[in-house]
Scaffold this motif. Structure first.
Motif, short mmCIF file in Angstrom:
data_model
loop_
_atom_site.label_atom_id
_atom_site.label_comp_id
_atom_site.label_asym_id
_atom_site.label_seq_id
_atom_site.Cartn_x
_atom_site.Cartn_y
_atom_site.Cartn_z
N HIS A 46 0.40 -1.43 -0.22
CA HIS A 46 0.15 0.23 -0.27
C HIS A 46 1.05 1.39 -0.05
O HIS A 46 0.14 2.12 -0.47
N ILE A 47 2.07 1.17 0.58
CA ILE A 47 3.00 2.02 0.17
C ILE A 47 3.82 2.91 -1.12
O ILE A 47 3.30 3.42 -1.29
N SER B 265 -2.29 3.79 0.93
CA SER B 265 -1.98 3.62 2.45
C SER B 265 -2.83 4.00 2.78
O SER B 265 -3.52 4.21 4.60
N GLY B 266 -3.53 5.63 2.78
CA GLY B 266 -4.28 6.06 3.41
C GLY B 266 -3.58 6.90 4.18
O GLY B 266 -4.37 7.73 4.66
N LEU B 267 -2.49 6.79 4.29
CA LEU B 267 -1.81 8.23 5.30
C LEU B 267 -1.62 9.81 4.69
O LEU B 267 -1.70 9.70 3.27
N PRO B 268 -1.97 10.43 5.20
CA PRO B 268 -1.92 11.95 4.28
C PRO B 268 -0.69 12.29 3.97
O PRO B 268 0.08 11.89 3.78
N ALA C 65 3.80 8.74 3.85
CA ALA C 65 4.07 7.25 4.06
C ALA C 65 5.48 7.00 3.72
O ALA C 65 5.72 6.09 3.93
N SER C 66 5.57 7.83 2.72
CA SER C 66 7.17 7.60 1.82
C SER C 66 8.35 7.85 2.47
O SER C 66 9.38 6.70 3.02
#
Length: 547
Positions: free
Chosen positions: A129-130, A135-138, A184-185
């Motif tokens: 997902h990353i 991932s859904g992370l902002p 995320a990255s």
């Protein structure tokens, strides 16, 4: 860098036919192309550009103003920005090949025990997902602190990064929604270094740079014989370099020369076997469809093939890297000027990928129309709440954000206003309700709404016979056209491979499509027959003659 939604250019959806050159690109031919796009550009940018083909490499170093050529050269190391993410993907693929993990591992398994992470109804974030930005992370961590926006990541440390994970509430299951995330990255960069047991700079040097012969690429310490290029904003002003904690550098902290990036592309093409070749090939495999992505590579369909693409941008630099495995061809553009706010390097980059994409023209200083200046003057509120006043000052525009001073605005031939003091763009936007604009800054695109606007102009209506005057097919580029049809008292426009969308008339022969921020202006000949249209969108203008 994520692709923005666009009517004309979701260009990748056009499935362009390839026009393969009869001979390999030469230095002279490449220089001519870059010069055509760059000479006289109001950004003042300098660029190092290469086209990699089987057995040959064409290179050129060009500046908008030839007097600035000393700014860059073969020894210049550029910030490559988010192209660094593809290198992190290669290191992750390398760890997987060593049996040290899997794309189906949870992110939590790669982080310190006790790190609080979000999930969605029990569904965790996985590594896959990353690398597909699902991932859904902002976009950014919540605890960056009072960062200096000329060097936004400099104060972010490991504690703040990991604590920011605990501040997130996911709104959808990981893997279901694309949302480009530097946050995320950064977490992945840290996690890869932690799993490998080496800091990110050492890991990059040993596992990627050395095997590929990228002798001058670095994170913190420049090798002998390398000079760090100075970054610039698009108003030709020097700006500070960006800094990352070493283990976060995989998000955007790599510097490299043009030849370093040529060798990187040659490695991706598999020009010769290296210890990292298998990992590079693994990172190239498709993982998701919406949009099509490999491990941190965007996958662009061109003529029935797949081209891997990624762009990068920092406060003072822009980059574009692509490679086409089937054609054994790659493109590298490194610029000492950020083009983030004006649409990045896609125009030149995609044209070098395939000549069917329009090259574009330099953005030159221009004088705005009096009617546009008068129509823009007023009070606005941007998405997010900031208020801004626009005023006409003679032949120019000035802006005043609430609680701040006034800023003089320049205007360019692409139809954008821009502050002369800092990097941003005010892009006029014709809507069914009247003249408005979108404010572009630091990667955000904020539509403006007029405050206390006068009553909207009456909606223009045309009968079916009048609308049929516009019907036809208008090719804008090879394999991409706009089909215009009258559906009763509504006019619709459909781009190749895209759904038909209704447009609203705002004047005779002028229509807008608010959903995608587009304006369509039809042309007539002396006899009054519609003969062409021009699509204005996202700072681009494409003209097509009626078939």
């Amino acid at each position: 860098m994520a692709y923005a939604h666009s009517l004309a250019v979701t260009l990748a959806a056009a499935g362009l036919t390839v026009f393969a050159p009869a001979h390999a690109m030469t230095d002279q031919a490449l220089a001519g192309m870059v010069k055509q796009r760059l000479q006289g550009d109001r950004t003042g940018a300098c660029m190092a550009v290469a086209v990699v083909e089987a057995g040959t490499v064409a290179r050129t170093y060009q500046c908008a103003d030839a007097k600035d050529l000393s700014r860059i050269g073969p020894d210049s190391a550029f910030e490559i920005g988010s192209v660094s993410k593809t290198m992190t993907a290669a290191l992750l693929a390398d760890l997987i090949a060593q049996g040290k993990g899997s794309l189906d591992d949870t992110l939590s398994a790669w982080l310190p025990e006790g790190t609080k992470l979000p999930d969605y109804q029990g569904t965790p974030i996985l590594l896959r997902h990353i690398v597909t930005h699902t991932s859904g992370l902002p976009a950014l961590p919540s605890r960056m602190g009072a960062a200096d926006m000329t060097d936004p990541y400099a104060k972010l440390d490991e504690t703040a990064l990991l604590a920011s994970l605990g501040d997130v509430t996911l709104t959808a299951a990981p893997g279901t929604k694309f949302e480009y995330s530097n946050f995320a990255s950064m977490v992945l960069s840290y996690a890869v270094a932690r799993r490998a047991g080496a800091d990110m700079e050492t890991l990059l040097k040993q596992r990627l740079f050395a095997p590929l012969g990228m002798r001058h690429a670095y994170v913190n310490t420049a090798p002998d014989g390398v000079r760090a290029a100075v970054g610039h904003t698009p108003n030709a002003r020097a700006t500070p370099a960006w800094h990352f904690q070493t283990n976060f550098a995989g998000v955007g902290g790599v510097r490299a020369t043009l030849d370093d990036m040529v060798r990187y592309v040659q490695g991706q093409l598999g020009t010769e076997p290296t210890p990292i070749s298998a990992a590079l090939q693994r990172s190239q495999q498709k993982l998701s469809d919406a949009p099509p992505m490999a491990m941190n590579w965007m996958l662009m369909p061109v003529g029935g093939r797949t081209v891997h693409v990624h762009e990068g941008g920092t406060g003072g630099f822009s980059s574009f890297v692509s490679f086409d495995i089937e054609k054994q061809r790659g493109v590298v553009i490194l610029s000492d000027t950020t083009w983030n706010s004006i649409g990045s390097l896609g125009s030149l980059g995609l044209h070098l990928v395939d000549a069917g994409f329009p090259l574009g023209a330099p953005r030159r200083e221009a004088r705005p129309d009096d009617t546009l200046l008068d129509a823009l003057a007023g009070e606005y509120e941007l998405a997010g709440g900031m208020k801004m006043t626009l005023r006409r000052q003679g032949d120019a525009l000035e802006i005043q954000p609430a609680g701040q001073g006034t800023y003089a605005m320049g205007y360019d031939s692409a139809g954008d206003f821009y502050p002369r003091e800092f990097d941003a763009v005010l892009r006029p936007r014709r809507t069914a309700e009247g003249q408005s604009f979108t404010w572009m800054q630091m990667g955000a695109a904020l539509p403006a709404k007029r405050i206390n606007a006068a009553a909207s102009a009456p909606v223009l209506k045309f009968d079916a016979a009048a609308l049929r005057d516009y019907e036809g097919d208008y090719p804008l580029m090879p394999a991409f056209s706009l089909a215009v049809k009258a559906q009763g008292d509504t006019l619709t426009i459909q781009g190749t491979g895209q759904p038909a969308l209704p447009v609203q008339a705002v004047a005779r022969d002028v229509f807008v499509m608010d959903a995608v921020g587009a304006e369509i202006r039809f042309e007539r000949d002396a006899a009054g027959k519609v003969i062409a249209l021009t699509l204005k969108q996202a700072g681009q203008q494409l003209r097509g003659e009626r078939k």
